[in-house]
Scaffold this motif. Structure first.
Motif, mmCIF file in Angstrom:
data_model
loop_
_atom_site.group_PDB
_atom_site.id
_atom_site.type_symbol
_atom_site.label_atom_id
_atom_site.label_comp_id
_atom_site.label_asym_id
_atom_site.label_seq_id
_atom_site.Cartn_x
_atom_site.Cartn_y
_atom_site.Cartn_z
ATOM 1 N N SER A 137 2.430 13.733 -0.450
ATOM 2 C CA SER A 137 2.039 15.028 0.320
ATOM 3 C C SER A 137 0.860 14.933 0.853
ATOM 4 C CB SER A 137 2.233 16.368 -0.508
ATOM 5 O OG SER A 137 1.359 16.151 -1.827
ATOM 6 N N VAL A 138 -0.048 14.077 0.774
ATOM 7 C CA VAL A 138 -1.423 13.790 1.096
ATOM 8 C C VAL A 138 -1.110 12.454 2.271
ATOM 9 C CG1 VAL A 138 -3.654 13.098 1.032
ATOM 10 C CG2 VAL A 138 -2.932 14.539 -0.597
ATOM 11 N N LEU A 139 -1.125 12.639 3.560
ATOM 12 C CA LEU A 139 -0.598 11.910 4.332
ATOM 13 C C LEU A 139 -1.594 11.563 5.341
ATOM 14 C CD1 LEU A 139 2.419 14.360 5.505
ATOM 15 C CD2 LEU A 139 2.283 12.465 3.540
ATOM 16 N N HIS A 140 -1.469 10.191 5.898
ATOM 17 C CA HIS A 140 -2.313 9.570 6.933
ATOM 18 C C HIS A 140 -1.894 9.716 8.438
ATOM 19 C CE1 HIS A 140 0.022 6.198 6.835
ATOM 20 N NE2 HIS A 140 -0.468 5.650 7.737
ATOM 21 N N ASN B 136 2.766 19.013 -8.191
ATOM 22 C CA ASN B 136 3.782 18.634 -9.092
ATOM 23 C C ASN B 136 4.418 16.925 -8.746
ATOM 24 O OD1 ASN B 136 5.950 18.376 -10.956
ATOM 25 N ND2 ASN B 136 7.324 19.865 -9.900
ATOM 26 N N GLU B 137 4.178 16.247 -9.488
ATOM 27 C CA GLU B 137 4.695 14.757 -9.052
ATOM 28 C C GLU B 137 4.302 14.086 -7.724
ATOM 29 O OE1 GLU B 137 8.658 14.541 -10.179
ATOM 30 O OE2 GLU B 137 8.363 14.672 -12.456
ATOM 31 N N GLY B 138 2.815 14.740 -7.267
ATOM 32 C CA GLY B 138 2.452 14.250 -6.046
ATOM 33 C C GLY B 138 2.891 15.257 -4.821
ATOM 34 N N TYR B 139 3.540 16.343 -5.183
ATOM 35 C CA TYR B 139 3.698 17.276 -4.172
ATOM 36 C C TYR B 139 2.723 18.280 -4.337
ATOM 37 C CZ TYR B 139 8.091 14.963 -2.987
ATOM 38 O OH TYR B 139 8.955 13.835 -2.209
ATOM 39 N N HIS C 51 5.124 10.977 9.071
ATOM 40 C CA HIS C 51 5.623 11.791 8.284
ATOM 41 C C HIS C 51 5.541 13.301 8.777
ATOM 42 C CE1 HIS C 51 5.632 8.593 5.297
ATOM 43 N NE2 HIS C 51 4.408 8.273 5.585
ATOM 44 N N GLY C 52 4.899 13.436 9.898
ATOM 45 C CA GLY C 52 4.773 14.772 10.455
ATOM 46 C C GLY C 52 5.794 15.514 10.512
ATOM 47 N N TYR C 53 7.037 15.043 10.812
ATOM 48 C CA TYR C 53 8.177 15.888 11.166
ATOM 49 C C TYR C 53 8.771 16.404 9.766
ATOM 50 C CZ TYR C 53 12.865 16.726 12.720
ATOM 51 O OH TYR C 53 14.243 17.569 13.237
ATOM 52 N N GLU C 54 8.661 15.718 8.705
ATOM 53 C CA GLU C 54 9.166 16.178 7.243
ATOM 54 C C GLU C 54 8.410 17.537 7.022
ATOM 55 O OE1 GLU C 54 11.261 13.306 8.428
ATOM 56 O OE2 GLU C 54 9.154 12.826 8.107
ATOM 57 N N VAL C 55 7.203 17.768 7.529
ATOM 58 C CA VAL C 55 6.313 18.898 7.040
ATOM 59 C C VAL C 55 5.965 19.748 8.274
ATOM 60 C CG1 VAL C 55 5.331 17.856 4.977
ATOM 61 C CG2 VAL C 55 4.144 17.420 7.078
ATOM 62 N N LYS C 56 6.942 19.685 9.395
ATOM 63 C CA LYS C 56 6.694 20.244 10.757
ATOM 64 C C LYS C 56 6.330 21.837 10.447
ATOM 65 C CE LYS C 56 11.417 20.378 11.929
ATOM 66 N NZ LYS C 56 12.108 19.894 10.771
ATOM 67 N N ASN C 57 5.616 22.651 10.572
ATOM 68 C CA ASN C 57 5.623 24.066 10.748
ATOM 69 C C ASN C 57 5.012 24.721 9.248
ATOM 70 O OD1 ASN C 57 6.345 24.366 13.638
ATOM 71 N ND2 ASN C 57 8.335 24.209 12.863
ATOM 72 N N GLU C 58 4.814 23.697 8.661
ATOM 73 C CA GLU C 58 4.582 24.079 7.069
ATOM 74 C C GLU C 58 3.004 24.341 7.093
ATOM 75 O OE1 GLU C 58 6.294 24.476 4.753
ATOM 76 O OE2 GLU C 58 8.262 23.429 4.932
ATOM 77 N N LYS C 59 2.301 25.192 6.044
ATOM 78 C CA LYS C 59 1.068 25.407 5.777
ATOM 79 C C LYS C 59 0.432 24.188 5.437
ATOM 80 C CE LYS C 59 0.257 29.295 4.066
ATOM 81 N NZ LYS C 59 0.094 30.107 2.804
ATOM 82 N N THR C 60 -0.394 23.758 6.195
ATOM 83 C CA THR C 60 -0.911 22.316 6.188
ATOM 84 C C THR C 60 -2.583 22.418 6.392
ATOM 85 O OG1 THR C 60 1.050 21.356 7.594
ATOM 86 C CG2 THR C 60 -1.098 20.093 7.504
ATOM 87 N N CYS D 206 0.885 -1.197 -0.052
ATOM 88 C CA CYS D 206 -0.023 0.014 0.103
ATOM 89 C C CYS D 206 0.936 1.185 -0.142
ATOM 90 C CB CYS D 206 -0.883 0.086 1.168
ATOM 91 S SG CYS D 206 -0.208 0.292 3.063
ATOM 92 N N ASN D 207 2.135 1.183 0.375
ATOM 93 C CA ASN D 207 2.871 2.380 0.428
ATOM 94 C C ASN D 207 3.913 2.538 -0.715
ATOM 95 O OD1 ASN D 207 4.698 0.421 1.143
ATOM 96 N ND2 ASN D 207 5.764 1.333 2.990
ATOM 97 N N ARG D 208 3.558 1.774 -1.722
ATOM 98 C CA ARG D 208 4.575 1.669 -2.988
ATOM 99 C C ARG D 208 4.736 3.080 -3.687
ATOM 100 N NH1 ARG D 208 -0.268 -0.695 -4.202
ATOM 101 N NH2 ARG D 208 -1.720 -0.008 -5.684
ATOM 102 N N GLN D 209 4.043 4.317 -3.387
ATOM 103 C CA GLN D 209 4.507 5.428 -3.933
ATOM 104 C C GLN D 209 4.969 6.481 -2.811
ATOM 105 O OE1 GLN D 209 0.934 6.718 -6.159
ATOM 106 N NE2 GLN D 209 0.482 8.450 -4.519
ATOM 107 N N THR D 210 4.936 6.025 -1.569
ATOM 108 C CA THR D 210 5.635 6.712 -0.619
ATOM 109 C C THR D 210 7.053 6.918 -0.845
ATOM 110 O OG1 THR D 210 3.776 5.913 0.956
ATOM 111 C CG2 THR D 210 5.698 7.103 1.814
ATOM 112 N N PRO D 211 7.805 8.008 -0.835
ATOM 113 C CA PRO D 211 9.082 8.092 -1.046
ATOM 114 C C PRO D 211 9.941 7.393 0.110
ATOM 115 C CG PRO D 211 8.039 10.280 -1.578
ATOM 116 C CD PRO D 211 6.923 9.429 -0.807
#
Length: 302
Positions: A130-133, A206-209, A138-147, A40-45
């Motif tokens: 970039s759409v996360l469950h 852009n390519e999933g982001y 994955h939260g650390y990688e997008v911490k403090n970002e516009k979410t 199920c995570n085959r496209q997760t980087p």
């Protein structure tokens, strides 16, 4: 169709299935792992929150795992899809899409779940990127970002509370009229969470982001990440066909020993729990393998 007999058949050869196979291989058990190659995570980087493998690509982790399991010569692999299952005298019979038939005394289903995406253009392309469950994954990688969060009602309220630990730049998209209570609405506003009730049309990416959420009224907001909980179904229907119960949340019902409601059938990994992570899948698979081995010993030691 030639039948081949094993002590254990593992249906699903991703992290949980491979972990169980290692546990059983180290217990000298004759094991067959049947896998169709669609985790199920085959496209997760990148995979996170798994000690020693933090930040590694999921495919790299599974490939390394398979190489290590392959050392144990009593474990065999079969590339294909299991499509039929029967309970037979002293065990089970599994048939694949290609018509091959295998039997075993015990079966472990480590088959995961299939996510059912909303009708939002671009959502599936961004899933796991970039759409996360899971903020723990994955939260650390997008911490403090516009979410943004796509959710409503009680789930939306609790999800917003959770995600606010990683970012305060947060908006809750209810994708239609809000089902929040007045109290929940006020609490979220007090914590700076913007509530948007417009229906979502698409995601620009852009390519999933993801870069923007586009609403049906043609308004849009820019975001760097989105959290969403989507409905799901069991990836494999064979456990139910064999009589295994599914719990109220839709997961394969197992007890604390990873046993399903049908004797001789076990479950592990994402098919059995809402806590979806590589680390927990590996843990449940390893434990299931040990329990299966002990059950075989108990049956033979008479």
């Amino acid at each position: 169709m030639e039948k081949k007999h094993f002590e254990v058949i593992i249906v699903g050869g991703s992290y949980s299935g491979l972990s169980a196979a290692m546990s059983l291989g180290r217990s000298l058990r004759k094991v067959l792992v049947i896998d169709s190659g669609l985790p199920c995570n085959r496209q997760t980087p990148h995979s996170h929150n798994f000690i020693t493998q933090d930040g590694e690509k999921p495919a790299v982790i599974s490939a390394k795992a398979k190489l290590q399991v392959d050392i144990y010569k009593t474990v065999q692999f079969y590339n294909g899809l299991a499509v039929k299952a029967l309970q037979i005298d002293k065990g089970f019979e599994i048939e694949t899409e290609s018509g091959d038939v295998f039997t075993a005394r015990k079966v472990l289903f480590a088959t995961g779940v299939k996510d059912l995406f909303p009708k939002i253009d671009g959502f599936a392309d961004c899933w796991g990127i970039s759409v996360l469950h899971c903020p723990y994954c994955h939260g650390y990688e997008v911490k403090n970002e516009k979410t943004a969060i796509i959710a409503n009602g009680e789930m939306g309220f609790e999800y917003a509370k959770l995600i606010s630990n990683w970012t305060k730049d947060l908006r809750l998209c209810t994708n239609g009229k809000s089902e929040l209570t007045l109290e929940q609405t006020q609490i979220l506003k007090n914590h700076g969470v913007l509530i948007l009730e417009n229906e979502i049309d698409s995601l620009e990416h852009n390519e999933g982001y993801v870069s923007n959420i586009i609403f049906k009224n043609e308004e849009k907001i820019s975001v760097k990440a989105i959290y969403a909980k989507v409905p799901f179904e069991q990836h494999c229907s064979l456990p139910e066909e064999l009589g295994c119960e599914i719990n109220e949340q839709g997961y394969l019902k197992v007890d604390f020993m990873q046993k399903t409601t049908v004797p001789g059938i076990f479950g592990s990994g994402d098919a059995t729990t809402q806590m979806r992570s590589v680390a927990l899948a590996v843990s449940s698979g390893s434990f299931a393998g040990a329990v299966i081995n002990k059950e075989l010993i108990d049956e033979d030691f008479v």
